[in-house]
Design a protein around this motif. Structure first.
Motif, short mmCIF file in Angstrom:
data_model
loop_
_atom_site.label_atom_id
_atom_site.label_comp_id
_atom_site.label_asym_id
_atom_site.label_seq_id
_atom_site.Cartn_x
_atom_site.Cartn_y
_atom_site.Cartn_z
N TYR A 1 0.86 -1.18 0.00
CA TYR A 1 0.00 0.00 0.00
C TYR A 1 0.90 1.23 0.00
N GLN A 2 0.85 2.00 -1.08
CA GLN A 2 1.81 3.08 -1.29
C GLN A 2 1.47 4.38 -0.57
N ARG A 3 0.50 4.38 0.32
CA ARG A 3 0.14 5.61 1.02
C ARG A 3 0.60 5.62 2.47
N ILE A 4 1.11 4.51 2.97
CA ILE A 4 1.57 4.44 4.35
C ILE A 4 2.94 3.77 4.37
N GLY A 5 3.91 4.37 5.05
CA GLY A 5 5.21 3.73 5.15
C GLY A 5 6.32 4.71 5.47
N MET A 6 7.50 4.17 5.66
CA MET A 6 8.66 4.96 6.07
C MET A 6 9.43 5.50 4.87
N GLY A 7 9.85 6.75 4.99
CA GLY A 7 10.70 7.36 3.97
C GLY A 7 9.96 7.70 2.70
N MET A 8 10.62 8.49 1.86
CA MET A 8 10.07 8.82 0.55
C MET A 8 11.19 8.93 -0.46
N VAL A 9 10.83 8.77 -1.71
CA VAL A 9 11.79 8.96 -2.79
C VAL A 9 11.12 9.88 -3.81
N GLY A 10 11.90 10.84 -4.31
CA GLY A 10 11.37 11.79 -5.27
C GLY A 10 12.46 12.26 -6.22
N GLU A 11 12.11 13.15 -7.11
CA GLU A 11 13.06 13.60 -8.14
C GLU A 11 13.22 15.11 -8.11
N LEU A 12 14.45 15.55 -8.36
CA LEU A 12 14.72 16.97 -8.48
C LEU A 12 14.14 17.49 -9.79
N ASN A 13 13.73 18.75 -9.80
CA ASN A 13 13.24 19.34 -11.04
C ASN A 13 14.32 19.36 -12.12
N SER A 14 15.55 19.62 -11.67
CA SER A 14 16.70 19.63 -12.58
C SER A 14 17.86 18.93 -11.88
#
Length: 364
Positions: free
Chosen positions: A235-248
């Motif tokens: 379930y991708q709405r609950i959990g530890m940490g996050m990963v994302g991307e820089l705009n550039s």
């Protein structure tokens, strides 16, 4: 307004069921039935924070970290934890902690780090297991739609970006009411068959009481046949940490300087730089060494967290950079997040941000 009402507002945002089993969250000190004079929001509840609550007439401290973590066998004031609890009790101040309930929230601690760093396309780094449950029940055909809508209204049936999700199949149910029964359909003492719908619907475990109440309130039968199982689904709405991307993308040193400025870091300890552009970034507020393998699996270029030990930097294995930005630094914006939420929900009530810097680590 009483303290319990503020607690209900907080738990509607970050239910305590989101917290890890090892944690100690919720109301730690105080009477939930007391009239509320003011709310002070802090990262940690230290003696100075209790003094601040006294001076500002706040009888509820909403703290991210729990001041009571292990068991307290005595209250003699021999350490800072006991002194805080004693002073809070003496001055009728309640203490409430959110901690990992907010860590695991999709819009919680790690989401705020992503916002500060401008990370896009964010996803949970380590989805929590056992967060989803499935309810199966059996209902007469004519009552199926009303029951389904009642369960939807209770919050069941959300799957990712979709709501009102369920599955049903038809069949024939049978039952015979015994001597003390009061059957809705059929007659007591006689075998009855009814065309029924078998209804399947999922929900997050924090909604269990609400969903089951909706089931019992809306189901026509005297005895409701139902089953609840815990799902292994991610379930991708609950959990530890996050990963994302820089705009550039950025160069590694440029990115470290960017993080240092945005996160107000006294310094950043990091593993060996790899000489490549930084695009994908994993973050985990607090002590996050346990997320190193997950960040590598997510193909992150950097993991930003706190409390990394000497040998744990080796776990980067030349696949990414592990950066220790500090425990306090990674969680410092949490109190702003809580203040903004409470102010939005109860705009006519004063919510104060603690002015005490509770970071125990200093930089020379």
């Amino acid at each position: 307004m009483i303290i319990k009402e503020i607690i209900e507002v907080l738990e509607s945002f970050a239910p305590l069921e989101y917290a890890e089993d090892f944690d100690n969250v919720g109301l730690l000190v105080g009477d939930p039935g007391k009239e509320l004079s003011g709310v002070l929001i802090a990262l940690d509840t230290l003696e100075a924070v209790v003094d601040e609550a006294i001076s500002t007439d706040c009888n509820l401290i909403v703290s991210f970290h729990p001041i009571i973590f292990g068991g307290l066998k005595k209250l003699t004031g021999r350490n800072y934890v006991e002194r805080v609890v004693i002073k809070a009790i003496q001055n009728n101040i309640a203490i409430y902690s959110m901690h990992t309930a907010l860590d695991n929230h999709f819009d919680g601690v790690n989401a705020r780090i992503c916002e500060v760093l401008g990370l896009q396309n964010r996803q949970v780094l380590i989805p929590r297991k056992g967060s989803l449950k499935k309810l199966t029940t059996y209902v007469p055909l004519k009552d199926a739609e009303a029951l389904r809508m009642s369960l939807f209204n209770a919050g069941a049936g959300h799957v990712g970006n979709y709501s009102h999700c369920s599955f049903s199949s038809s069949g024939t149910g049978s039952f015979k009411g015994e001597s003390d029964s009061n059957p809705t359909l059929g007659e007591r003492g006689k075998l009855h068959e009814e065309e029924e719908i078998q209804l399947h619907i999922t929900y997050t475990r924090d909604l269990e009481q609400k969903v089951l109440k909706a089931l019992f309130d809306s189901h026509p039968y005297e005895e409701v046949a139902y089953e609840v199982i815990t799902l292994d689904n991610t379930y991708q709405r609950i959990g530890m940490g996050m990963v994302g991307e820089l705009n550039s993308p950025m160069e590694e040193k440029e990115f470290l300087q960017f993080v240092k400025e945005r996160m107000n870091c006294g310094g950043i300890r990091h593993s060996e730089l790899l000489g490549k552009e930084v695009r994908k970034v994993a973050v985990l507020g607090g002590s996050g060494a346990f997320a190193i393998d997950a960040a590598k699996a997510a193909k992150a270029d950097f993991l930003l967290t706190g409390d990394i030990k000497y040998h744990q930097f080796y776990q980067a294995e030349g696949k990414m950079v592990v950066a220790d930005i500090g425990h306090y630094e990674s969680e410092q914006f949490t109190k702003n997040l809580l203040a903004e939420y409470l102010t939005k929900k109860i705009p006519n009530f004063a919510v104060r941000l603690s002015e005490i810097n509770t970071n125990p680590i200093k930089y020379f």
